[in-house]
Design a protein around this motif. Structure first.
Motif, PDB file in Angstrom:
ATOM      1  N   GLY A 181      41.822  93.961  54.792  1.00 43.48           N
ATOM      2  CA  GLY A 181      40.596  94.623  55.231  1.00 43.48           C
ATOM      3  C   GLY A 181      39.777  95.054  54.029  1.00 43.48           C
ATOM      4  N   ALA A 182      38.590  95.636  54.303  1.00 51.35           N
ATOM      5  CA  ALA A 182      37.708  96.077  53.220  1.00 51.35           C
ATOM      6  C   ALA A 182      38.292  97.291  52.501  1.00 51.35           C
ATOM      7  N   PHE A 183      38.862  98.217  53.271  1.00 60.73           N
ATOM      8  CA  PHE A 183      39.480  99.397  52.663  1.00 60.73           C
ATOM      9  C   PHE A 183      40.569  98.954  51.689  1.00 60.73           C
ATOM     10  N   LYS A 219      34.904  92.034  61.216  1.00 58.12           N
ATOM     11  CA  LYS A 219      33.646  92.440  61.852  1.00 58.12           C
ATOM     12  C   LYS A 219      32.875  91.166  62.202  1.00 58.12           C
ATOM     13  N   ASP A 233      30.919  98.181  48.329  1.00 63.70           N
ATOM     14  CA  ASP A 233      31.483  98.048  49.668  1.00 63.70           C
ATOM     15  C   ASP A 233      30.391  97.439  50.560  1.00 63.70           C
ATOM     16  N   TYR A 254      35.785 106.387  53.644  1.00 63.45           N
ATOM     17  CA  TYR A 254      36.485 105.188  53.180  1.00 63.45           C
ATOM     18  C   TYR A 254      36.714 105.171  51.676  1.00 63.45           C
ATOM     19  N   SER A 306      34.859  93.308  55.116  1.00 63.30           N
ATOM     20  CA  SER A 306      35.804  93.217  56.235  1.00 63.30           C
ATOM     21  C   SER A 306      35.859  91.797  56.772  1.00 63.30           C
ATOM     22  N   ALA A 348      31.351  96.152  53.613  1.00 68.21           N
ATOM     23  CA  ALA A 348      32.266  95.907  54.736  1.00 68.21           C
ATOM     24  C   ALA A 348      31.567  95.368  55.983  1.00 68.21           C
ATOM     25  N   ALA A 349      30.449  95.987  56.365  1.00 67.70           N
ATOM     26  CA  ALA A 349      29.793  95.639  57.635  1.00 67.70           C
ATOM     27  C   ALA A 349      28.441  94.962  57.400  1.00 67.70           C
ATOM     28  N   LEU A 384      27.816 101.902  47.788  1.00 65.05           N
ATOM     29  CA  LEU A 384      28.019 101.648  49.220  1.00 65.05           C
ATOM     30  C   LEU A 384      26.758 101.026  49.808  1.00 65.05           C
TER      31      LEU A 384
HETATM   32  C1  LIG Z   1      34.456  99.034  58.461  1.00 66.61           C
HETATM   33  C2  LIG Z   1      34.170  99.630  57.135  1.00 66.61           C
HETATM   34  C3  LIG Z   1      35.186  99.795  56.178  1.00 66.61           C
HETATM   35  C4  LIG Z   1      36.629  99.493  56.486  1.00 66.61           C
HETATM   36  O1  LIG Z   1      36.814  98.143  56.647  1.00 66.61           O
HETATM   37  P1  LIG Z   1      38.224  97.531  57.102  1.00 66.61           P
HETATM   38  O2  LIG Z   1      38.018  96.068  56.992  1.00 66.61           O
HETATM   39  O3  LIG Z   1      38.446  97.992  58.510  1.00 66.61           O
HETATM   40  O4  LIG Z   1      39.250  98.057  56.174  1.00 66.61           O
HETATM   41  C5  LIG Z   1      34.848 100.269  54.927  1.00 66.61           C
HETATM   42  N1  LIG Z   1      33.567 100.590  54.624  1.00 66.61           N
HETATM   43  C6  LIG Z   1      32.563 100.473  55.521  1.00 66.61           C
HETATM   44  C7  LIG Z   1      31.177 100.819  55.124  1.00 66.61           C
HETATM   45  C8  LIG Z   1      32.831  99.989  56.813  1.00 66.61           C
HETATM   46  O5  LIG Z   1      31.837  99.850  57.690  1.00 66.61           O
END
Ligand SMILES: *Cc1c(COP(=O)(O)O)cnc(C)c1O
Length: 405
Positions: free
Chosen positions: A108-110, A244, A216, A154, A241, A218-219, A188
């Motif tokens: 995952g992103a985390f 998503k 990051d 996060y 991520s 992620a989304a 971010l």
């Molecule tokens: C969803 C999200 C994460 C976590 O991502 P995972 O893939 O669930 O670990 C981290 N940062 C942001 C901004 C997110 O939206």
């Protein structure tokens, strides 16, 4: 039965057979009959499945894997391979797709942030790898800088490595905060517009002081171009991520960036064990799955999909606003979860948001929507299966008109 007996039993199974390579162990020696028809595990376990009209939320199990992803997982499920060899080959392919020097599939992103940071902290020193998360007094750098608007939960990913997060607001404060203990400057994307320092300036300041920068995202697909845009900008590592909009396995993501950082990050990952990342294991299912998801996503007709999303949103919007007292607004978030989003509002003293959510949840089919406190609800269609938009439109209209008309 004791574990020993079970193991003994297996070696004697005369009727054990394989189906598509899977070992099938009959419950009784002569009862090898397989259940016919599709097994409904939701029903068997008493778990409520629902139509997701809310979006990609971890507590709602994220998103649905594309057929191409499931095929990749199934198609590779009958053989073994070396975990590192697979990460090497898939990493090379993914890196080329996203304009990075290197990449690795993470949980995952985390997880990508938790592994990218130690890639910076320890380099390739195996003795340092073992020390995390106790980094104070080891000579390793200990501070991660980020902007106040970017200081979200996060970022605990960095705290897991033993590092401290130092929050600044202006470029001047940033300049003053940078010191010989600064390991990383983190950005971010989803809150980029709320910070005082934008991407390019962040990277430039990092380069000027010789501090690696991370981001990051992620989304942040769509747009698909974000996959390579941030790498082209010069961030040293990037986290996204997999579960998503990419619609890979929900327990997967990508860490991409400079080769030396990714190589060092992998020392903190399985199959190695004396590290902080052993519990963030991905196996060939996630790795092949992510590769297939990314390949599919990059080659997908995003314009055609966008039109489908717009049409489906319009269908639900029209059904909802045909009820007197309901107002609608469709918008597309500028950053993060970039998809047409329908905002519904009405007099919530007549029907509370919680009540509507309960009624949709308890209906048939069950539907989940996202509440905006007690102001209204939000709907997205991007993780729906074809045809589900019609059911959402119908059920919404039923419940809204029952309460408001
Ligand atoms: C969803 C999200 C994460 C976590 O991502 P995972 O893939 O669930 O670990 C981290 N940062 C942001 C901004 C997110 O939206």
């Amino acid at each position: 039965m004791k574990r020993r007996d079970i193991l003994k039993g297996i070696s004697f199974l005369p009727f054990a057979t394989t189906l598509g390579g899977n070992l099938i162990i009959p419950r009784k020696a002569n009862a090898g009959k397989l259940p016919s028809g599709k097994r409904d595990l939701f029903k068997e376990l008493g778990v409520r499945p629902f139509i997701n009209a809310a979006g990609t939320y971890t507590f709602m199990t994220g998103s649905l894997m594309r057929e191409e992803v499931l095929e990749a997982i199934r198609g590779t499920s009958e053989d073994f391979c070396l975990l590192d060899e697979l990460q090497d080959r898939v990493g090379e392919k993914i890196a080329a797709m996203v304009h990075a020097e290197a990449a690795v599939v993470t949980a995952g992103a985390f997880s990508a942030l938790t592994l990218g940071a130690p890639g910076v902290l320890t380099g390739n020193d195996p003795e340092k790898v073992k020390l995390l998360p106790k980094i104070e007094g080891t000579g390793m750098k200990t501070e991660v800088l980020c902007q106040k608007a970017h200081a979200i939960d996060y970022n605990h990913a960095f705290t897991n490595t033993g590092a401290k997060i130092i929050v600044i607001e202006t470029a001047e404060e940033l300049g003053k905060a940078i010191n010989s203990n600064t390991a990383l400057m983190h950005f971010l994307n989803i809150e980029a517009d709320k910070g005082k320092i934008m991407h390019e300036e962040w990277v430039t300041i990092g380069k000027k002081h010789g501090i690696p920068t991370s981001i990051d995202i992620a989304a942040d697909v769509p747009p698909v171009s974000n996959l390579w845009k941030v790498n082209d900008m010069g961030f040293d590592f990037v986290a996204i991520s997999g579960g998503k909009a990419l619609r890979g396995p929900q327990s997967a993501g990508l860490l991409m960036g400079k080769k030396e950082i990714i190589t060092a990050a992998r020392l903190h990952m399985p199959p190695r064990g004396a590290n902080i990342g052993r519990g963030m294991k991905v196996n060939k299912e996630e790795i092949f799955g992510m590769y297939a998801a990314l390949h599919h996503y990059i080659n997908y007709d995003h314009d055609a999909e966008w039109k489908i999303w717009e049409n489906n949103i319009a269908l639900i919007e029209n059904a909802a606003k045909s009820v007197k007292g309901v107002t609608t607004n469709v918008y597309v978030p500028k950053l993060g979860n970039v998809t047409p989003t329908l905002e519904l509002s009405w007099d919530t003293s007549r029907l509370s948001v919680k009540d509507l959510q309960e009624r949709l949840r308890n209906g048939d089919p069950s539907i989940e929507v996202m509440g905006r406190e007690n102001k209204g609800i939000n709907i997205t269609v991007w993780v729906m299966r074809p045809g589900q938009e019609k059911m959402v439109a119908k059920r919404l209209k039923e419940e809204l008109s029952a309460a408001l008309a």
